[in-house]
Design an enzyme around this catalytic site. Structure first.
Site, mmCIF file in Angstrom:
data_model
loop_
_atom_site.group_PDB
_atom_site.id
_atom_site.type_symbol
_atom_site.label_atom_id
_atom_site.label_comp_id
_atom_site.label_asym_id
_atom_site.label_seq_id
_atom_site.Cartn_x
_atom_site.Cartn_y
_atom_site.Cartn_z
ATOM 1 N N ASP A 149 0.824 -1.209 0.000
ATOM 2 C CA ASP A 149 0.000 0.000 0.000
ATOM 3 C C ASP A 149 0.859 1.261 0.000
ATOM 4 O O ASP A 149 1.951 1.283 0.566
ATOM 5 C CB ASP A 149 -0.915 -0.011 1.241
ATOM 6 C CG ASP A 149 -2.038 1.004 1.120
ATOM 7 O OD1 ASP A 149 -2.420 1.347 -0.021
ATOM 8 O OD2 ASP A 149 -2.530 1.466 2.164
ATOM 9 N N ASN A 189 -11.180 -2.770 -4.913
ATOM 10 C CA ASN A 189 -10.498 -1.741 -5.707
ATOM 11 C C ASN A 189 -11.247 -1.387 -6.998
ATOM 12 O O ASN A 189 -10.946 -0.375 -7.644
ATOM 13 C CB ASN A 189 -9.046 -2.149 -6.019
ATOM 14 C CG ASN A 189 -8.111 -2.058 -4.819
ATOM 15 O OD1 ASN A 189 -7.148 -2.819 -4.698
ATOM 16 N ND2 ASN A 189 -8.355 -1.116 -3.917
HETATM 17 C C1 IPE Z 1 -5.360 -2.754 0.051
HETATM 18 O O1 IPE Z 1 -5.075 -1.410 -0.096
HETATM 19 C C2 IPE Z 1 -5.401 -3.426 -1.277
HETATM 20 C C3 IPE Z 1 -4.124 -3.535 -1.980
HETATM 21 C C4 IPE Z 1 -2.954 -3.154 -1.540
HETATM 22 C C5 IPE Z 1 -4.196 -4.148 -3.274
HETATM 23 P P1 IPE Z 1 -6.223 -0.311 -0.201
HETATM 24 O O2 IPE Z 1 -5.540 0.991 -0.369
HETATM 25 O O3 IPE Z 1 -7.205 -0.696 -1.242
HETATM 26 O O4 IPE Z 1 -6.920 -0.430 1.219
HETATM 27 P P2 IPE Z 1 -7.774 0.644 2.025
HETATM 28 O O5 IPE Z 1 -8.820 1.150 1.079
HETATM 29 O O6 IPE Z 1 -6.846 1.729 2.454
HETATM 30 O O7 IPE Z 1 -8.326 -0.099 3.194
HETATM 31 C C1 IPE Z 2 -1.845 0.179 -3.261
HETATM 32 O O1 IPE Z 2 -1.589 1.538 -3.349
HETATM 33 C C2 IPE Z 2 -2.071 -0.438 -4.611
HETATM 34 C C3 IPE Z 2 -3.467 -0.766 -4.901
HETATM 35 C C4 IPE Z 2 -4.466 -0.719 -4.050
HETATM 36 C C5 IPE Z 2 -3.774 -1.175 -6.248
HETATM 37 P P1 IPE Z 2 -2.771 2.597 -3.284
HETATM 38 O O2 IPE Z 2 -3.197 2.904 -4.672
HETATM 39 O O3 IPE Z 2 -3.836 2.154 -2.368
HETATM 40 O O4 IPE Z 2 -1.994 3.851 -2.673
HETATM 41 P P2 IPE Z 2 -2.529 4.898 -1.635
HETATM 42 O O5 IPE Z 2 -3.013 4.115 -0.431
HETATM 43 O O6 IPE Z 2 -3.635 5.642 -2.292
HETATM 44 O O7 IPE Z 2 -1.345 5.735 -1.326
HETATM 45 MG MG MG Z 3 -4.182 2.419 -0.381
#
Ligand code: IPE
Ligand code: IPE
Ligand code: MG
Length: 243
Positions: free
Chosen positions: A17, A65
């Site tokens: 993340d 997502n």
């Molecule tokens: C979790 O991250 C999913 C992945 C890393 C693929 P998210 O960014 O989607 O999670 P939340 O929304 O902060 O809980």
């Molecule tokens: C994790 O990074 C990757 C996916 C969920 C695909 P994020 O896209 O959630 O990154 P932040 O949390 O917005 O920084």
């Molecule tokens: Mg995230």
């Protein structure tokens, strides 16, 4: 020490993340962060293999997502196609077996074919198994396991924990010993819910694209210091209690 405790985890799971925040901090679109996230993954796979980790499982795209803006979702889908082309040949040479876990029915044909191709090209490898959780959710996983169990026609009395574990998407691997989340959030976000029952949790403030060898080693060191109990007392605790 509990005999079940090995100092090196066999299986490390990572919620990768922080890609979006990494991009934002650089004034770049979110897709830039996701691309940098793939590069970070390639570095971490190599480190994990070098350290002797047998299974590395990463959360790349969650069932939830899909709720992101359409352009971000399509850039992530395109990234799978590019990443498979660019990186799988090297992973194949380095002994990495790639598996993709998640709901394949929900992804486009070209993305599904790319996943199948990555698996087929690396199926013979045994050094480390990289499982990429894509269109994956812990609740989806338990539900799909239940559906397959019911469809197999077993009786209610035959349903036990081991049977459920075997039908989960990660049924081929031991449960994760170490569960890492980068990016500063302290939550599981529907990753390996069943399998993480006794995982050691480790949260890093580092944004995923910045997570590197030293960070991975720091997590391994912390893991080695932890005392796992699985609900029992350790031999030291038993001795201290005068048992
Ligand atoms: C979790 O991250 C999913 C992945 C890393 C693929 P998210 O960014 O989607 O999670 P939340 O929304 O902060 O809980
Ligand atoms: C994790 O990074 C990757 C996916 C969920 C695909 P994020 O896209 O959630 O990154 P932040 O949390 O917005 O920084
Ligand atoms: Mg995230």
């Amino acid at each position: 020490m509990n005999p079940q405790h090995r100092r090196l985890p066999r299986h490390v799971a990572i919620v990768m993340d922080g890609n979006g925040r990494y991009a934002k901090a650089r004034g770049m679109p979110r897709a830039f962060g996701h691309k940098a996230g793939v590069d970070a993954l390639m570095r971490v796979v190599r480190v994990a293999a070098d350290r002797g980790i047998e299974y590395l499982t990463v959360f790349a795209f969650s069932s939830e997502n899909w709720n992101r803006p359409g352009d971000e979702v399509s850039s992530l889908m395109r990234l799978v196609l590019v990443a498979v082309q660019r990186h799988v040949p090297r992973l194949e040479r380095e002994g990495v077996r790639v598996r993709v876990v998640g709901d394949r029915a929900g992804i486009a044909d070209d993305v599904r074919r790319a996943c199948e191709s990555a698996e087929a090209q690396t199926a013979h490898n045994q050094r480390i198994t990289l499982s990429v959780a894509f269109n994956y959710g812990g609740r989806w996983d338990v539900a799909q396991a239940c559906r397959r169990i019911v469809a197999s026609g077993v009786s209610a009395a035959q349903v036990d924990e081991a049977l459920i574990s075997r039908h989960l998407a990660m049924g081929f691997a031991p449960d994760p010993d170490l569960f890492i989340r980068t990016g500063g959030e302290v939550r599981i976000s529907n990753f390996l819910l069943w399998q993480a029952a006794y995982s050691e949790l480790y949260f890093s403030d580092r944004l995923w694209p910045e997570f590197g060898e030293a960070d991975f080693d720091a997590a391994l060191l912390e893991y080695a210091r932890r005392e796992r109990r699985f609900g029992a007392l350790t031999t030291e605790a038993v001795a201290a209690a005068g048992a």
